[in-house]
Design a protein around this motif. Sequence first.
Motif, PDB file in Angstrom:
ATOM      1  N   GLU A 295      39.521  -6.935  -1.818  1.00 11.33           N
ATOM      2  CA  GLU A 295      38.900  -5.670  -1.423  1.00 11.33           C
ATOM      3  C   GLU A 295      38.832  -4.803  -2.681  1.00 11.33           C
TER       4      GLU A 295
ATOM      5  N   THR B 274      38.404  -1.640  -3.775  1.00  5.69           N
ATOM      6  CA  THR B 274      39.175  -0.453  -4.132  1.00  5.69           C
ATOM      7  C   THR B 274      40.670  -0.772  -4.235  1.00  5.69           C
ATOM      8  N   SER B 275      41.120  -1.730  -3.445  1.00  6.25           N
ATOM      9  CA  SER B 275      42.526  -2.147  -3.582  1.00  6.25           C
ATOM     10  C   SER B 275      42.739  -2.848  -4.910  1.00  6.25           C
TER      11      SER B 275
ATOM     12  N   ILE C 160      41.180  -2.135  -7.687  1.00  2.00           N
ATOM     13  CA  ILE C 160      41.271  -1.083  -8.711  1.00  2.00           C
ATOM     14  C   ILE C 160      42.687  -0.494  -8.709  1.00  2.00           C
ATOM     15  N   ASP C 161      43.231  -0.295  -7.505  1.00  2.00           N
ATOM     16  CA  ASP C 161      44.607   0.212  -7.430  1.00  2.00           C
ATOM     17  C   ASP C 161      45.600  -0.798  -8.006  1.00  2.00           C
TER      18      ASP C 161
ATOM     19  N   ALA D 149      32.979  -8.024  -9.470  1.00  2.00           N
ATOM     20  CA  ALA D 149      32.168  -7.435 -10.538  1.00  2.00           C
ATOM     21  C   ALA D 149      31.997  -5.931 -10.316  1.00  2.00           C
ATOM     22  N   GLU D 150      31.760  -5.559  -9.060  1.00  2.00           N
ATOM     23  CA  GLU D 150      31.606  -4.129  -8.762  1.00  2.00           C
ATOM     24  C   GLU D 150      32.914  -3.389  -8.984  1.00  2.00           C
TER      25      GLU D 150
ATOM     26  N   GLU E 204      33.312  -2.936 -12.743  1.00  2.00           N
ATOM     27  CA  GLU E 204      32.359  -1.984 -13.325  1.00  2.00           C
ATOM     28  C   GLU E 204      32.586  -0.558 -12.809  1.00  2.00           C
ATOM     29  N   LEU E 205      32.977  -0.461 -11.540  1.00  2.00           N
ATOM     30  CA  LEU E 205      33.285   0.863 -10.987  1.00  2.00           C
ATOM     31  C   LEU E 205      34.496   1.457 -11.720  1.00  2.00           C
TER      32      LEU E 205
ATOM     33  N   ALA F 225      33.468   2.632 -15.058  1.00  2.00           N
ATOM     34  CA  ALA F 225      32.695   3.877 -15.001  1.00  2.00           C
ATOM     35  C   ALA F 225      33.597   5.101 -14.831  1.00  2.00           C
ATOM     36  N   VAL F 226      34.691   4.944 -14.115  1.00  2.00           N
ATOM     37  CA  VAL F 226      35.560   6.101 -13.884  1.00  2.00           C
ATOM     38  C   VAL F 226      36.803   6.071 -14.781  1.00  2.00           C
TER      39      VAL F 226
END
Lengths: 441, 164
Positions: B52, B54-55, B57-58, B106-107, B110-111, B114-115
């Motif tokens: 997932e 966003t998880s 990224i965390d 990939a998203e 890249e997300l 970007a942040v």
Amino acid sequence: MRGRMAQDRTNTPRTRTIKTDYLARVEGEGAMLVKIAGGVVEEVKLDIYEPPRFFEAFLRGRGFTEAPDITARICGICPVAYQMSSCAAMEQACGVEVGGQLRALRRLLYCGEWIESHALHVYMLHLPDFLGYESAIELARDNVDAVAKALELKKIGNELMALLGGREIHPINVRVGGWYRVPRKRELRPMREQLERAREIALETVRFTAGLDFPDYEQDYELVALDEPGEYPIDQGRIVSNRGLDIEVSEYDDHFVEEHVAWSNALHSSLRERGSYLCGPLARFALGFDRLSPLAADSAREAGLEAGERNPFRSIVVRSVEMVYAADEAIRLIDEYEEPDAPAVELEPRAGVGYGCTEAPRGILYHRYELDAEGTILDAKIVPPTSQNQRTIEEDLRGVVERSLDVPDEELSILCEQTIRNYDPCISCATHFLTLEVERS
Amino acid sequence: MRDALPDPRGRAVVARVIGIGNAWRDDDAAGLAVARLLEGLEGAEVLEREGEPTSLIDSWEGAGAVWLVDAVSSGAEPGTVHRHDASDQELPAQLFRTSTHHFGLAEAVELARAVGRLPRRTIVFGIEGKSFDTGETLSPEVEEAAAHVAEAVREEVAACTRRP
């Protein structure tokens, strides 16, 4: 992402075809086709080609206690909805009610799912349409703060799910009858602060989304949602509509029908002799506005939303209001929490049929199971919200195109995709179904 | 190896290895298999995730270097190993798109870039799968590739976290 879409426009002076073979920013695999001939919209299809997934067939022969964990696998975005609807159905079949704090904890878990699912859709999937970006990544490059807030909201929703469910995506702590383990009061306390932060971001999100530009489009929908006195619809209630439908969940099959259409691997639902209807945030908001928390209701009013809202493009604002509500409700549930004596209600299977319906982030999710005396599943039926909204999505596409015939193809194609995304369709959920036609010669 | 580590302030770098996949979809579990082979790895934390975004990224929050391992389906021979240094190059979305949600690894990478939430060193391994059906069995080609990737990650982590 738009750059990857195969757009086929075989246009003559009289005919225009707008076709997107690969819809982006939806859950699952689908396509869209609009044919316009002589200035009239001739054909509109939301083509769901993700292969059928046969979940109802998997369930046959399994024990009644397995349904929450098996059906949770239908979706990685709304597993809690599947767990809650299947538990409700099994508990009804066994003749027990799960109330008090056990139920309150379920509602709390559901708030986590609403927050994480809505945050993903509002910011990552839908917002790029309104701001003219092809993807969330492009949007993020120019709007670092907005995306950082989205990630924070999503994280808080995920953390609430992990705290109660044991993990973020497919919770493992939910069982028929209640929970395997219930949290101590002190375990919930730190979450409260996080939820206050989520509420603050959600309020900002309402103000921000209210300022977007919305296409001028309204439809006189039949809106369907759950109805429970004194509560905004989430985890239980009768099924009602703005046109007088008011039934027990067990009467669902008497009023709703599903049919297979050639262009979709997801069954289309409709109301018998009435046709299409809409479920999800817009329906819940219209029918449950008076039961929002005061803060959520105020934020809606400030955003210019009323219970009579019928512009599906404004569903992005309604979702944001629902995030305020979910955070507010979660805080209330934590404040009122008392540790229950037992983590679950004891229950014995019996032969019969059980029905369950709860409000997934995208709308009502209906489950029906037939059990034998040992609790073995003999038959299962699952109707997810995206199946129910398919017809309305197609009608919206038709309506939006009819009002936008002068719009150039590329722009019209983008507008059509945005129209589909108003419903946050979950194609992976919608193709869970059973029917497989085999032709032999 | 081009090595920008340890970090400029001279502190030890937090290194993390994240195996990504679905344990019930045959070769989709390739990333998880690599994580399991690296259990107890010295110098890096090893995590397993379902993917997932966003998880994800965390999950790399606070790390200075991260190795991500996922199954891919690009049409190459099963067991083919793709390695991408995503530290300052975009991750090819076509390759790392095994999620049906169109919002995959990939998203996530890249997300995060970007942040400003992508670790300074981000290495992505993709293992070409053969079967993504329901089941818990890795294809022999994938099992072999997972062992190779585990070894490669072990060496890269050691080189990156070694004290000068």
